[in-house]
Design an enzyme around this catalytic site. Structure first.
Site, PDB file in Angstrom:
ATOM      1  N   GLU A  90       0.823  -1.209   0.000  1.00  0.00           N
ATOM      2  CA  GLU A  90       0.000   0.000   0.000  1.00  0.00           C
ATOM      3  C   GLU A  90       0.863   1.268   0.000  1.00  0.00           C
ATOM      4  OE1 GLU A  90      -2.592   0.285   3.367  1.00  0.00           O
ATOM      5  OE2 GLU A  90      -3.304   2.291   2.818  1.00  0.00           O
ATOM      6  N   GLU A 206      -9.929   5.978   1.076  1.00  0.00           N
ATOM      7  CA  GLU A 206      -9.536   4.613   0.732  1.00  0.00           C
ATOM      8  C   GLU A 206      -9.999   4.461  -0.705  1.00  0.00           C
ATOM      9  OE1 GLU A 206      -7.820   2.609   2.599  1.00  0.00           O
ATOM     10  OE2 GLU A 206      -8.278   2.980   4.718  1.00  0.00           O
TER      11      GLU A 206
HETATM   12 ZN   LIG Z   1      -3.738   2.550   4.777  1.00  0.00          ZN
END
Ligand SMILES: [Zn+2]
Length: 246
Positions: A90, A206
């Site tokens: 990520e 997100e």
């Molecule tokens: Zn994160």
């Protein structure tokens, strides 16, 4: 009788003197508490004038350099964040997207962008919000990719904490969902640490689920990522055009 009268006079004088001392004492006490109050007051007014001078500085800096936007690439260094289906981390995705948003914002005269990290370094959560607070940023944007044990779960979600961040969250979220084409998982209220510590409007997005094969593929695709970066910038433009100078 004379002696008694004198005694009475002396007593009366002593009584008045005593009363004077007592009144004096009360006055001094009041003065003290008054001075304590006034000692407290300048603090408040200093704070007020600091705040108003900050407002002035912000207004001036806006007209000169634009709105200060802090882009926060989630995770970094020894904190990789979510592990993608492909094995990508990520922290790489958030940095790549953040850099792109930063470069786009730099091209816009109405913005003055900053990054909490522009390499693979570890930054404490509190330091990220502090970074924005110290620069009196007008907005704090934290970029993340989602993760879940169930790989079928997908979609875009945007978080805010304080009420003054709700409009920023919904404005950018709308652009984001259009750009990704992912499921709209909505704008959510959550006490993420980077959000609770921020003084100015702050959101955490997100973009999609790195644990979902299809979404990860789209998120890592440079063209799709670029669309997301443009969407974030468009959302910011829209938000600051709407809210104006305040
Ligand atoms: Zn994160």
């Amino acid at each position: 009788m004379r002696g008694n009268r004198r005694n009475i006079r002396i007593r009366t004088v002593i009584f008045f003197l005593g009363a004077l001392v007592l009144i004096g004492g009360i006055l001094t006490k009041n003065n003290l508490s008054l001075s304590m109050l006034t000692a407290g007051e300048p603090k408040t007014s200093t704070h007020d004038s600091l705040a108003s001078s900050q407002a002035k500085t912000t207004a001036v800096s806006k007209s000169l350099d634009g709105y200060k936007i802090v882009i926060d690439a989630g995770h970094g260094g020894n904190d990789p964040g979510a592990g993608g289906v492909s094995g990508k981390e990520e922290k790489e995705y958030t940095l790549a997207l953040s850099r792109e948003v930063y470069e786009l914002l730099k091209l816009e005269p109405m913005f003055e962008p900053y990054m909490t990290r522009d390499d693979d370094s570890f930054v404490e959560l509190d330091d990220r919000a502090k970074f924005a607070n110290e620069r009196e940023a007008d907005a704090f944007i934290s970029i993340h990719g989602n993760t879940y044990t169930d790989s079928s779960i997908s979609g875009t979600e945007t978080y805010y904490f304080s009420d003054n961040s709700r409009l920023l969250a919904s404005t950018i979220h709308q652009e984001l969902v259009e750009a990704t084409g992912f499921n709209d998982r909505g704008v959510k209220h959550e006490a993420w640490r980077v959000l609770t510590q921020s003084e100015k409007p702050a959101i955490l997005m997100e973009v999609g689920f790195l644990t979902n094969k299809e979404e990860e593929k789209k998120m890592l695709d440079p063209a799709a990522r670029s669309r997301v970066a443009h969407a974030i910038v468009d959302g910011l433009k829209q938000y600051f055009t709407q809210t104006g100078d305040h």
